[in-house]
Design an enzyme around this catalytic site. Sequence first.
Site, mmCIF file in Angstrom:
data_model
loop_
_atom_site.group_PDB
_atom_site.id
_atom_site.type_symbol
_atom_site.label_atom_id
_atom_site.label_comp_id
_atom_site.label_asym_id
_atom_site.label_seq_id
_atom_site.Cartn_x
_atom_site.Cartn_y
_atom_site.Cartn_z
ATOM 1 N N HIS A 98 -6.620 7.993 -4.659
ATOM 2 C CA HIS A 98 -6.055 7.238 -3.537
ATOM 3 C C HIS A 98 -6.972 7.320 -2.330
ATOM 4 O O HIS A 98 -7.729 8.280 -2.183
ATOM 5 C CB HIS A 98 -4.663 7.759 -3.161
ATOM 6 C CG HIS A 98 -4.635 9.220 -2.850
ATOM 7 N ND1 HIS A 98 -4.606 10.191 -3.838
ATOM 8 C CD2 HIS A 98 -4.651 9.893 -1.688
ATOM 9 C CE1 HIS A 98 -4.585 11.388 -3.274
ATOM 10 N NE2 HIS A 98 -4.630 11.235 -1.968
ATOM 11 N N HIS A 100 -6.885 7.154 1.922
ATOM 12 C CA HIS A 100 -6.055 7.216 3.125
ATOM 13 C C HIS A 100 -6.567 6.217 4.158
ATOM 14 O O HIS A 100 -7.777 6.142 4.399
ATOM 15 C CB HIS A 100 -6.148 8.606 3.768
ATOM 16 C CG HIS A 100 -5.638 9.730 2.926
ATOM 17 N ND1 HIS A 100 -4.446 10.368 3.195
ATOM 18 C CD2 HIS A 100 -6.164 10.365 1.842
ATOM 19 C CE1 HIS A 100 -4.261 11.342 2.300
ATOM 20 N NE2 HIS A 100 -5.292 11.355 1.467
HETATM 21 P P1 AMP Z 1 -4.562 14.251 -0.810
HETATM 22 O O1 AMP Z 1 -4.659 15.559 -0.094
HETATM 23 O O2 AMP Z 1 -5.702 13.327 -0.474
HETATM 24 O O3 AMP Z 1 -4.350 14.414 -2.299
HETATM 25 O O4 AMP Z 1 -3.302 13.531 -0.183
HETATM 26 C C1 AMP Z 1 -2.084 13.372 -0.829
HETATM 27 C C2 AMP Z 1 -1.157 12.715 0.165
HETATM 28 O O5 AMP Z 1 -0.033 12.216 -0.536
HETATM 29 C C3 AMP Z 1 -0.648 13.648 1.256
HETATM 30 O O6 AMP Z 1 -1.055 13.170 2.535
HETATM 31 C C4 AMP Z 1 0.873 13.593 1.089
HETATM 32 O O7 AMP Z 1 1.566 13.591 2.311
HETATM 33 C C5 AMP Z 1 1.066 12.292 0.335
HETATM 34 N N1 AMP Z 1 2.259 12.247 -0.499
HETATM 35 C C6 AMP Z 1 2.670 13.154 -1.415
HETATM 36 N N2 AMP Z 1 3.819 12.763 -1.989
HETATM 37 C C7 AMP Z 1 4.140 11.567 -1.433
HETATM 38 C C8 AMP Z 1 5.210 10.646 -1.612
HETATM 39 N N3 AMP Z 1 6.208 10.875 -2.472
HETATM 40 N N4 AMP Z 1 5.215 9.517 -0.851
HETATM 41 C C9 AMP Z 1 4.228 9.282 0.025
HETATM 42 N N5 AMP Z 1 3.195 10.104 0.240
HETATM 43 C C10 AMP Z 1 3.143 11.230 -0.474
#
Ligand code: AMP
Length: 136
Positions: A98, A100
């Site tokens: 993903h 951001h």
């Molecule tokens: P990363 O550290 O790049 O893997 O970021 C994962 C992101 O996913 C974090 O910023 C979380 O807040 C976000 N996240 C985790 N679960 C959910 C969810 N159910 N809906 C939306 N965002 C999520």
Amino acid sequence: MDCIFCKIIAGEIPCSKVYEDSLFIAFLDIKPVHKGHVLIVPKKHFVNVFDTPDLEAEAIYKVARTLSEAVVKATGCDGINLVQNNNAAAGQEVFHSHMHVIPRFDGDKLRFASIHKEYDSFDEMGVMAEKIKESL
Ligand code: AMP
């Protein structure tokens, strides 16, 4: 597979969706850096940048640009960080690829890296550049 983003894509877990096309969905990060923080997620399960095929890798930047413009309009932010964490060492917590889209505001004082290294010399930079070029 026990992947939270696959469950969101399958509609098994709710999300605040802001965008969808044939390759990606995008929804609000549940714990935003600032409100309006969006995640762009490939519909197919890839772990991160290292296993993402050319199709999605090439297409994501256009989606990121479109969503950056929308987030600027919607939040009134002054800038955008496009960030992808790849592997745990880089802060990746959800192992479904993903990107951001993070709204930023003048003076919000968030820093990506607070400590920067320095090369000992221009020669040392050259050696590193050569190593990376040879690895392409
Ligand atoms: P990363 O550290 O790049 O893997 O970021 C994962 C992101 O996913 C974090 O910023 C979380 O807040 C976000 N996240 C985790 N679960 C959910 C969810 N159910 N809906 C939306 N965002 C999520």
